[in-house]
Design a protein around this motif. Sequence first.
Motif, PDB file in Angstrom:
ATOM      1  N   VAL A  25      -0.206  -5.820   0.062  1.00 12.53           N
ATOM      2  CA  VAL A  25      -1.223  -5.033  -0.636  1.00 12.53           C
ATOM      3  C   VAL A  25      -0.957  -5.168  -2.135  1.00 12.53           C
ATOM      4  O   VAL A  25       0.156  -4.896  -2.603  1.00 12.53           O
ATOM      5  CB  VAL A  25      -1.163  -3.544  -0.249  1.00 12.53           C
ATOM      6  N   GLN A  47      -7.353   7.333  -0.382  1.00 16.57           N
ATOM      7  CA  GLN A  47      -7.386   5.982  -0.944  1.00 16.57           C
ATOM      8  C   GLN A  47      -6.085   5.241  -0.650  1.00 16.57           C
ATOM      9  O   GLN A  47      -6.094   4.055  -0.294  1.00 16.57           O
ATOM     10  CB  GLN A  47      -7.624   6.037  -2.461  1.00 16.57           C
ATOM     11  N   ASN A  99      -0.850  -3.548 -12.493  1.00 19.13           N
ATOM     12  CA  ASN A  99      -1.028  -4.067 -11.134  1.00 19.13           C
ATOM     13  C   ASN A  99       0.312  -4.031 -10.410  1.00 19.13           C
ATOM     14  O   ASN A  99       1.360  -4.257 -11.011  1.00 19.13           O
ATOM     15  CB  ASN A  99      -1.554  -5.502 -11.187  1.00 19.13           C
ATOM     16  N   ASP A 107      -5.462   1.792   1.909  1.00 17.35           N
ATOM     17  CA  ASP A 107      -4.721   0.569   1.590  1.00 17.35           C
ATOM     18  C   ASP A 107      -3.789   0.204   2.743  1.00 17.35           C
ATOM     19  O   ASP A 107      -3.691  -0.962   3.151  1.00 17.35           O
ATOM     20  CB  ASP A 107      -3.888   0.772   0.323  1.00 17.35           C
ATOM     21  N   SER A 153     -10.287   1.284  -9.988  1.00 12.49           N
ATOM     22  CA  SER A 153      -9.164   0.730  -9.236  1.00 12.49           C
ATOM     23  C   SER A 153      -9.644  -0.286  -8.204  1.00 12.49           C
ATOM     24  O   SER A 153     -10.797  -0.247  -7.771  1.00 12.49           O
ATOM     25  CB  SER A 153      -8.378   1.844  -8.538  1.00 12.49           C
ATOM     26  N   TYR A 154      -8.748  -1.167  -7.825  1.00 16.01           N
ATOM     27  CA  TYR A 154      -9.073  -2.205  -6.845  1.00 16.01           C
ATOM     28  C   TYR A 154      -7.882  -2.423  -5.929  1.00 16.01           C
ATOM     29  O   TYR A 154      -6.746  -2.063  -6.254  1.00 16.01           O
ATOM     30  CB  TYR A 154      -9.416  -3.534  -7.543  1.00 16.01           C
ATOM     31  N   SER A 155      -8.133  -3.025  -4.776  1.00 18.29           N
ATOM     32  CA  SER A 155      -7.072  -3.487  -3.876  1.00 18.29           C
ATOM     33  C   SER A 155      -7.438  -4.857  -3.330  1.00 18.29           C
ATOM     34  O   SER A 155      -8.621  -5.147  -3.099  1.00 18.29           O
ATOM     35  CB  SER A 155      -6.880  -2.535  -2.685  1.00 18.29           C
ATOM     36  N   HIS A 197      -2.620  -3.553  -5.518  1.00 14.02           N
ATOM     37  CA  HIS A 197      -3.643  -2.676  -6.083  1.00 14.02           C
ATOM     38  C   HIS A 197      -3.379  -2.506  -7.567  1.00 14.02           C
ATOM     39  O   HIS A 197      -2.273  -2.763  -8.056  1.00 14.02           O
ATOM     40  CB  HIS A 197      -3.723  -1.334  -5.348  1.00 14.02           C
ATOM     41  N   ARG A 246       2.237   6.621  -4.382  1.00 16.99           N
ATOM     42  CA  ARG A 246       1.909   5.270  -3.950  1.00 16.99           C
ATOM     43  C   ARG A 246       3.058   4.673  -3.153  1.00 16.99           C
ATOM     44  O   ARG A 246       4.203   5.106  -3.264  1.00 16.99           O
ATOM     45  CB  ARG A 246       1.633   4.367  -5.159  1.00 16.99           C
TER      46      ARG A 246
END
Length: 275
Positions: free
Chosen positions: A180, A27, A170, A31, A98-100, A182, A82
Amino acid sequence: MTGDIAGPLADREWRIIREEARDGPMQMALDEIAAETAAAGGPRTVRVYRWKPSTLSLGYGQDPNTVDWDHCATEGVSVTRRQTGGGGIYHDVDGDVSYSIVAPKSELPGDLMDAYHLLCEPILGAFDRLGVDADYVSDSVPEIWRPACYLRELHPAHDIVAAGRKISGNAQYRRRESVVQHGSLTYAVRAADHLDVFAGHDVTPERFRDRVVGIEELADVSRPEMVSTVEETLSEWADAEEGSWTDDELERARERAEEKYANDEWVRRRPDDRS
């Protein structure tokens, strides 16, 4: 953002990649690859994703001594790192969504606060659609235990709270030509599981719950319903086309994950030893 109002970048080429379950290293590699795609003139990306197995993601500069490595190994919790800073986050396979959002840097505000507020528009919109009154924390809140992201000082720039407790964190990182952002949205609070991946603290699950809240406590919404809402809000904000990873992107992401995000030496390096 309310209703079906698109965001200010909706006139660009975007793709929506709907929730995929992958391990943490992959993941994080995706990204990075999405940032390279956007920088090379390809589509910008909005996506929702799931961490499988449950994963502890360390902040870029986090001391590995704050991790209970034996517990993570015994319980099958993956550990990665990360590119964004801050503290560690336990991403429960069921409790986390989770989101990006990935776009060229030239299209986003140079001021970090402005960029956060722009890219958090669809996230706040998703909470609104879910019937949850969420917003940026209005004032800084003192930290409880710094190595854990959800127990750090709450910051009005990027920490989102509901019912007085943190519901979303965030973060952004900026590459030479792309950005980016996320974030982690809490569906269900797994307080003991979250705390057990860390070493060297005396925070109780009760105190953790005083700081953190999940959607399931605030609205009659299933996790699939929450995922669908976040996907649709991101998609409408960007006016995104249905999309997927190319074979080349997936191949490069696997290579990047192996050399970096799944590389035990890289993940466990002390902050002052990492390039």
